[in-house]
Design a protein around this motif. Structure first.
Motif, PDB file in Angstrom:
ATOM      1  N   ASP A 104     -33.362  65.772  31.682  1.00 55.29           N
ATOM      2  CA  ASP A 104     -34.690  66.260  32.049  1.00 55.29           C
ATOM      3  C   ASP A 104     -35.509  66.720  30.857  1.00 55.29           C
ATOM      4  O   ASP A 104     -36.515  67.380  31.034  1.00 55.29           O
ATOM      5  N   HIS A 148     -21.893  58.429  45.675  1.00 59.91           N
ATOM      6  CA  HIS A 148     -23.332  58.656  45.556  1.00 59.91           C
ATOM      7  C   HIS A 148     -24.086  57.862  46.612  1.00 59.91           C
ATOM      8  O   HIS A 148     -25.011  58.373  47.246  1.00 59.91           O
ATOM      9  N   ARG A 201     -28.500  61.427  53.360  1.00 60.93           N
ATOM     10  CA  ARG A 201     -29.358  62.510  52.860  1.00 60.93           C
ATOM     11  C   ARG A 201     -29.969  63.288  54.022  1.00 60.93           C
ATOM     12  O   ARG A 201     -30.447  62.725  54.983  1.00 60.93           O
ATOM     13  N   GLU A 250     -27.246  65.682  45.053  1.00 60.64           N
ATOM     14  CA  GLU A 250     -27.296  66.203  43.688  1.00 60.64           C
ATOM     15  C   GLU A 250     -25.895  66.258  43.074  1.00 60.64           C
ATOM     16  O   GLU A 250     -25.683  65.853  41.921  1.00 60.64           O
ATOM     17  N   GLY A 260     -33.786  67.300  47.997  1.00 59.05           N
ATOM     18  CA  GLY A 260     -32.984  68.354  47.399  1.00 59.05           C
ATOM     19  C   GLY A 260     -31.640  68.554  48.062  1.00 59.05           C
ATOM     20  O   GLY A 260     -31.039  69.625  47.919  1.00 59.05           O
ATOM     21  N   ASP A 261     -31.149  67.547  48.775  1.00 61.72           N
ATOM     22  CA  ASP A 261     -29.847  67.649  49.436  1.00 61.72           C
ATOM     23  C   ASP A 261     -28.773  67.927  48.382  1.00 61.72           C
ATOM     24  O   ASP A 261     -28.608  67.152  47.445  1.00 61.72           O
ATOM     25  N   PRO A 262     -28.037  69.028  48.510  1.00 60.14           N
ATOM     26  CA  PRO A 262     -27.041  69.374  47.493  1.00 60.14           C
ATOM     27  C   PRO A 262     -25.916  68.346  47.375  1.00 60.14           C
ATOM     28  O   PRO A 262     -25.334  68.184  46.305  1.00 60.14           O
ATOM     29  N   PHE A 307     -24.823  62.812  42.210  1.00 59.88           N
ATOM     30  CA  PHE A 307     -25.522  62.352  41.011  1.00 59.88           C
ATOM     31  C   PHE A 307     -24.806  62.830  39.751  1.00 59.88           C
ATOM     32  O   PHE A 307     -24.549  62.067  38.825  1.00 59.88           O
ATOM     33  N   PHE A 308     -24.483  64.122  39.713  1.00 57.75           N
ATOM     34  CA  PHE A 308     -23.818  64.676  38.537  1.00 57.75           C
ATOM     35  C   PHE A 308     -22.406  64.114  38.373  1.00 57.75           C
ATOM     36  O   PHE A 308     -21.933  63.930  37.250  1.00 57.75           O
TER      37      PHE A 308
END
Length: 87
Positions: free
Chosen positions: A67, A19, A26, A35, A30-32, A38-39
């Protein structure tokens, strides 16, 4: 089948490192890659927390934010109360 908490901790540490690498590289909002990293951290944390509980009956006391707006409103109230206590 339960996972050794040490193995789960190593996976969590690796996910956190990935991460950091994704965040530092980055390519914009919204950089995939960020994301996905993060997940991966969230998933690795849940595995670690579950394995810690299964092995020792302990938890970290941390949680993954989702969220859901309802939880945010409740947390805001708790945070305001905590601030009042600290002042």
């Amino acid at each position: 089948m339960s996972i050794d908490p040490r193995v789960a901790l190593e996976a969590l540490t690796a996910a956190l490192e990935e991460h950091l690498a994704a965040a530092s590289a980055r390519r914009g909002p919204g950089d995939p890659a960020v994301e996905a990293a993060f997940f991966a951290v969230a998933d690795a944390f849940e595995v670690y927390d579950d394995s810690l509980y299964e092995a020792y009956g302990e938890v970290t006391g941390l949680g993954v934010l989702d969220d859901d707006g309802d939880d945010d409103e409740e947390e805001d109230v708790d945070d305001e109360e905590d601030l009042e206590i600290l002042q």
